[in-house]
Design a protein around this motif. Sequence first.
Motif, PDB file in Angstrom:
ATOM      1  N   PHE A  87       0.864  -1.163   0.000  1.00  0.00           N
ATOM      2  CA  PHE A  87       0.000   0.000   0.000  1.00  0.00           C
ATOM      3  C   PHE A  87       0.904   1.217   0.000  1.00  0.00           C
ATOM      4  CE2 PHE A  87      -2.693   3.138   1.967  1.00  0.00           C
ATOM      5  CZ  PHE A  87      -3.864   2.937   1.306  1.00  0.00           C
TER       6      PHE A  87
ATOM      7  N   VAL B   4      17.250  -0.230  -2.431  1.00  0.00           N
ATOM      8  CA  VAL B   4      17.558   0.175  -1.068  1.00  0.00           C
ATOM      9  C   VAL B   4      16.489  -0.290  -0.087  1.00  0.00           C
ATOM     10  CG1 VAL B   4      17.979   2.170   0.406  1.00  0.00           C
ATOM     11  CG2 VAL B   4      18.823   2.147  -1.926  1.00  0.00           C
ATOM     12  N   MET B   5      15.241  -0.285  -0.528  1.00  0.00           N
ATOM     13  CA  MET B   5      14.167  -0.499   0.431  1.00  0.00           C
ATOM     14  C   MET B   5      13.467  -1.840   0.260  1.00  0.00           C
ATOM     15  SD  MET B   5      11.220   2.246   1.214  1.00  0.00           S
ATOM     16  CE  MET B   5       9.717   1.571   0.571  1.00  0.00           C
TER      17      MET B   5
ATOM     18  N   HIS C 191      14.957  -5.457   0.855  1.00  0.00           N
ATOM     19  CA  HIS C 191      15.232  -5.887   2.224  1.00  0.00           C
ATOM     20  C   HIS C 191      13.959  -6.143   3.020  1.00  0.00           C
ATOM     21  CE1 HIS C 191      19.375  -4.832   1.492  1.00  0.00           C
ATOM     22  NE2 HIS C 191      18.950  -3.709   0.976  1.00  0.00           N
ATOM     23  N   LEU C 192      12.836  -5.825   2.406  1.00  0.00           N
ATOM     24  CA  LEU C 192      11.602  -5.939   3.164  1.00  0.00           C
ATOM     25  C   LEU C 192      10.694  -7.047   2.625  1.00  0.00           C
ATOM     26  CD1 LEU C 192      10.783  -2.180   3.712  1.00  0.00           C
ATOM     27  CD2 LEU C 192      11.288  -3.835   5.470  1.00  0.00           C
TER      28      LEU C 192
ATOM     29  N   GLN D 166       7.794  -9.171   4.607  1.00  0.00           N
ATOM     30  CA  GLN D 166       7.376  -8.542   5.858  1.00  0.00           C
ATOM     31  C   GLN D 166       5.869  -8.357   5.853  1.00  0.00           C
ATOM     32  OE1 GLN D 166       9.028  -8.263   8.348  1.00  0.00           O
ATOM     33  NE2 GLN D 166      11.151  -8.367   7.675  1.00  0.00           N
TER      34      GLN D 166
ATOM     35  N   PRO E  26       2.289  -6.572   5.777  1.00  0.00           N
ATOM     36  CA  PRO E  26       1.866  -5.421   4.960  1.00  0.00           C
ATOM     37  C   PRO E  26       1.994  -4.103   5.705  1.00  0.00           C
ATOM     38  CG  PRO E  26       0.252  -7.185   4.848  1.00  0.00           C
ATOM     39  CD  PRO E  26       1.289  -7.640   5.812  1.00  0.00           C
ATOM     40  N   ILE E  27       1.732  -4.113   7.019  1.00  0.00           N
ATOM     41  CA  ILE E  27       1.758  -2.822   7.726  1.00  0.00           C
ATOM     42  C   ILE E  27       3.175  -2.275   7.796  1.00  0.00           C
ATOM     43  CG2 ILE E  27       1.873  -3.924   9.996  1.00  0.00           C
ATOM     44  CD1 ILE E  27       0.388  -1.510  11.077  1.00  0.00           C
ATOM     45  N   ILE E  28       4.172  -3.160   7.867  1.00  0.00           N
ATOM     46  CA  ILE E  28       5.563  -2.717   7.887  1.00  0.00           C
ATOM     47  C   ILE E  28       5.892  -2.045   6.556  1.00  0.00           C
ATOM     48  CG2 ILE E  28       7.946  -3.478   8.119  1.00  0.00           C
ATOM     49  CD1 ILE E  28       6.578  -4.012  10.638  1.00  0.00           C
TER      50      ILE E  28
ATOM     51  N   PHE F 221       3.793  -0.692   4.526  1.00  0.00           N
ATOM     52  CA  PHE F 221       3.027   0.555   4.469  1.00  0.00           C
ATOM     53  C   PHE F 221       3.779   1.669   5.186  1.00  0.00           C
ATOM     54  CE2 PHE F 221      -0.357   2.970   6.875  1.00  0.00           C
ATOM     55  CZ  PHE F 221      -0.677   3.806   5.837  1.00  0.00           C
ATOM     56  N   MET F 222       4.282   1.334   6.386  1.00  0.00           N
ATOM     57  CA  MET F 222       5.024   2.328   7.161  1.00  0.00           C
ATOM     58  C   MET F 222       6.291   2.742   6.423  1.00  0.00           C
ATOM     59  SD  MET F 222       3.973   3.157  10.234  1.00  0.00           S
ATOM     60  CE  MET F 222       2.402   3.641   9.857  1.00  0.00           C
ATOM     61  N   ALA F 223       6.946   1.762   5.783  1.00  0.00           N
ATOM     62  CA  ALA F 223       8.162   2.096   5.034  1.00  0.00           C
ATOM     63  C   ALA F 223       7.845   3.086   3.922  1.00  0.00           C
ATOM     64  CB  ALA F 223       8.789   0.839   4.463  1.00  0.00           C
TER      65      ALA F 223
ATOM     66  N   ILE G   5       5.566   5.330   4.030  1.00  0.00           N
ATOM     67  CA  ILE G   5       5.389   6.662   4.640  1.00  0.00           C
ATOM     68  C   ILE G   5       6.761   7.295   4.871  1.00  0.00           C
ATOM     69  CG2 ILE G   5       4.455   7.951   6.573  1.00  0.00           C
ATOM     70  CD1 ILE G   5       2.351   5.958   6.917  1.00  0.00           C
ATOM     71  N   GLY G   6       7.722   6.459   5.328  1.00  0.00           N
ATOM     72  CA  GLY G   6       9.087   6.960   5.468  1.00  0.00           C
ATOM     73  C   GLY G   6       9.616   7.474   4.140  1.00  0.00           C
ATOM     74  N   LEU G   7       9.332   6.708   3.087  1.00  0.00           N
ATOM     75  CA  LEU G   7       9.747   7.107   1.746  1.00  0.00           C
ATOM     76  C   LEU G   7       9.122   8.444   1.355  1.00  0.00           C
ATOM     77  CD1 LEU G   7      11.082   6.287  -0.967  1.00  0.00           C
ATOM     78  CD2 LEU G   7       8.909   5.277  -1.583  1.00  0.00           C
TER      79      LEU G   7
ATOM     80  N   PHE H 219      -6.324  -3.030   5.189  1.00  0.00           N
ATOM     81  CA  PHE H 219      -6.118  -1.651   4.778  1.00  0.00           C
ATOM     82  C   PHE H 219      -7.420  -0.938   4.481  1.00  0.00           C
ATOM     83  CE2 PHE H 219      -1.691  -2.921   3.755  1.00  0.00           C
ATOM     84  CZ  PHE H 219      -1.129  -2.063   4.662  1.00  0.00           C
TER      85      PHE H 219
ATOM     86  N   PHE I 195       3.771   5.330  14.004  1.00  0.00           N
ATOM     87  CA  PHE I 195       5.218   5.112  13.891  1.00  0.00           C
ATOM     88  C   PHE I 195       5.800   4.671  15.220  1.00  0.00           C
ATOM     89  CE2 PHE I 195       5.779   7.917  10.025  1.00  0.00           C
ATOM     90  CZ  PHE I 195       6.135   6.856   9.240  1.00  0.00           C
TER      91      PHE I 195
ATOM     92  N   ILE J 125       5.137   1.084  15.814  1.00  0.00           N
ATOM     93  CA  ILE J 125       5.823   0.182  14.878  1.00  0.00           C
ATOM     94  C   ILE J 125       7.306   0.146  15.200  1.00  0.00           C
ATOM     95  CG2 ILE J 125       6.409  -0.177  12.463  1.00  0.00           C
ATOM     96  CD1 ILE J 125       3.681  -0.111  11.965  1.00  0.00           C
TER      97      ILE J 125
ATOM     98  N   VAL K  24      14.396  11.677   9.340  1.00  0.00           N
ATOM     99  CA  VAL K  24      13.345  10.890   9.979  1.00  0.00           C
ATOM    100  C   VAL K  24      12.894   9.769   9.049  1.00  0.00           C
ATOM    101  CG1 VAL K  24      10.980  10.953  10.831  1.00  0.00           C
ATOM    102  CG2 VAL K  24      12.555  12.751  11.457  1.00  0.00           C
ATOM    103  N   GLY K  25      12.657  10.118   7.777  1.00  0.00           N
ATOM    104  CA  GLY K  25      12.234   9.107   6.812  1.00  0.00           C
ATOM    105  C   GLY K  25      13.256   7.995   6.665  1.00  0.00           C
TER     106      GLY K  25
ATOM    107  N   ILE L  20      13.383   5.789   9.713  1.00  0.00           N
ATOM    108  CA  ILE L  20      12.229   4.894   9.803  1.00  0.00           C
ATOM    109  C   ILE L  20      12.423   3.700   8.872  1.00  0.00           C
ATOM    110  CG2 ILE L  20       9.808   4.699   9.155  1.00  0.00           C
ATOM    111  CD1 ILE L  20       9.516   7.575  10.288  1.00  0.00           C
ATOM    112  N   ILE L  21      12.797   3.986   7.618  1.00  0.00           N
ATOM    113  CA  ILE L  21      13.008   2.887   6.673  1.00  0.00           C
ATOM    114  C   ILE L  21      14.110   1.974   7.187  1.00  0.00           C
ATOM    115  CG2 ILE L  21      13.701   2.296   4.328  1.00  0.00           C
ATOM    116  CD1 ILE L  21      12.476   4.918   3.423  1.00  0.00           C
TER     117      ILE L  21
ATOM    118  N   LEU M 177      12.929  -0.230   9.982  1.00  0.00           N
ATOM    119  CA  LEU M 177      12.040  -1.298   9.540  1.00  0.00           C
ATOM    120  C   LEU M 177      12.824  -2.405   8.862  1.00  0.00           C
ATOM    121  CD1 LEU M 177       9.078   0.820   8.212  1.00  0.00           C
ATOM    122  CD2 LEU M 177       9.213  -0.473  10.307  1.00  0.00           C
ATOM    123  N   ILE M 178      13.916  -2.030   8.159  1.00  0.00           N
ATOM    124  CA  ILE M 178      14.719  -3.046   7.493  1.00  0.00           C
ATOM    125  C   ILE M 178      15.511  -3.844   8.515  1.00  0.00           C
ATOM    126  CG2 ILE M 178      16.708  -3.380   5.985  1.00  0.00           C
ATOM    127  CD1 ILE M 178      15.635  -1.046   4.310  1.00  0.00           C
TER     128      ILE M 178
END
Lengths: 297, 358
Positions: free
Chosen positions: A35, A82-83, A86-87, A90, A92-94, A96-98, A100-102, B131, B275, B278, B325-326, B329-330, B333-334
């Motif tokens: 998502f 990069v993202m 590695h995921l 995982q 789905p919520i992880i 999704f959060m990634a 948002i970081g992006l 979702f 966040f 998580i 911050v972004g 966070i990424i 999570l990794i």
Amino acid sequence: MLFFIEVTLSGLMAGVMYSLVALGFVLIFKASGIFNFAQGVMALFAALTLVGLMEKFNFPVWLAIIGTIAVMIALAWLIERVMLRHLVNQEPIILFMATIGLAYVLEGVGDIMWGSDVKLLDIGIPQGAWGWLWDQGIYVEKLELFAAGTAAVLVIFLAIFFQKTRIGRALRAVADDHQAALSVGISLNTIWVVVWSVSGIVALVAGIMWGSKSGVQFSLSLIALKALPVLILGGFTSVPGAIIGGMIIGVGEKLAEVYIGPIVGGAIENWFAYMLALAFLLFRPQGLFGDKIIERV
Amino acid sequence: MIYRETGQFKSSYQADQALFPIKQDRYVILGILIVTFAIVPMLLNQYWLNAIMLPFLIYSLAALGLNILTGYCGQVSLGTGGFMAVGAFSVYKLMIAFPELGFIPLVLISGFITAAVGTLFGLPSLRIKGFYLAVATLAAQFFLVWLFNKVGWFYNYNASGMINSPPMTVFGVIITGPEGDMHGKYYLVAAFVAVFALAAKNIARGRIGRNWMAIRDMDIAAELIGVRPLIAKLSAFAVSSFYIGMAGALYFAVWLGSAEPTEAFDINQSFLVLFMIIIGGLGSVLGSFLGAGFLVLMPILLKNIMVDGLGTDAALAAHIEIITVGVLIIGFLIVEPHGLARLWRIAKEKMRLWPFPH
């Protein structure tokens, strides 16, 4: 009556604009189950890059568009490297959060690279009232009509791409079942790069349309929040759902704004779309055109 | 060697069912409580208490609430900001209308009001999942903020649309509004957080908590073994909103002192709290605290390093901050998708075996 038609038409057109953003969501969700909250910011980023290339380097429009497409493809490749890589596997919520970081990262990078002031985007899309309907007394914005046409072309192009090309078949295979696709030799990594590139290009189209309409600025990234109800209404996995959902939301929103808004004090467009989508969802939990959710123990 | 249950024999059912069955855990909790209530207020000055400890504790409470819903019961919610607004506006209306009840009961009542609202917005969760539900909870977020912005009754028809916290006392000390006593504020918030963190831990290990976890892991299977989804899901929404409502009330009345709905409770609040849980760890009380601490401290730290340390231009620093911050966070999570609480769990395993790991 004429007023009602005008409101409905402008709702339809606005809905198509939402659909353009929702399309990018659907593509990524179909192919990777992610998502992608960053879709709105991707549209902003693409528009910023386009304007930046035209202003700072004096590129002609066509070259700037090609350049932006190249940037979006590079971005997709980078995101995968990069993202996403590695995921894998995982929750789905992880993921999704990634995303948002992006979104945060893209927002910051876009601002630093191209500045955060409002920019005008003019690539020669016609604007103003459409003459023929204007004579009948109905105001329809040419730009929105153009956007609707572009959306139609885009959907046809995507349909051909998905149905007829080799890579499109691979995409559908991945959407259907990741592991089965892997076992017949489809490279997931390549597919993800392709699908993020395609949705990057869709984001560019959305960015151009929204940017021409209201200028390229930070608030452009908030159209993602407009596209979310469209998504749940149409279903996360359906391209036609994104289009039709967008139109329903667009028309519903405009009508509600005109006919209900004054009663309750206005500014209801922020939440009305969500309530409308929620009402639909209570009857069809997977959205209008989404895949039926089959649950087994 | 330091941390293991060897030699701790339980001779009664009571001991067997203790909240912290291992002696070391009890000491650690006791230690944390002593540090929180005795040492921190002595060491830290007003600025630290106000800029770091209060937001940390209040966000911990909100994160606890969301963790109950998302971490334990598996229902993703993006309406946290809206529910915090419900808590804030209820406590505001109550403080104006019934000041004689005292501040603590008023915060609890506004928690109950938020629980009712949360249950109402939790109803779609019986039919909508994943979702689709997350996006549907955005309806709550936008609708509630709009409501508090538009309906004058909620902010007593004042011209600015802001709500200001009237001064209220607990045990004779002013703890709300700008003229409140900083140490009093800190003690009050810390007491709230301590009581409700222990309560959350207790609920989570009991029958209700296990029902929630069954629903989270697979709701159809849970239904088949006799967990009632209606009750489990709605109770998760109610308890979670109760916590978030109290957090919202403290956030407005104790920390901010005045608030304006579109800014103080916007969608970024919802994302921020999500966040926190998580990064801290889903389904973990400790994780709520770690996540809140990380996300409250990090921006302050980044800002201090860049603006004061390196002399970066403030606007550029804001952009770099958001990028960092972004990226963080990424990266988090990794590296550790199960959150900071998982690191603590690994450390505990290590400590059991130390110094002879084999």
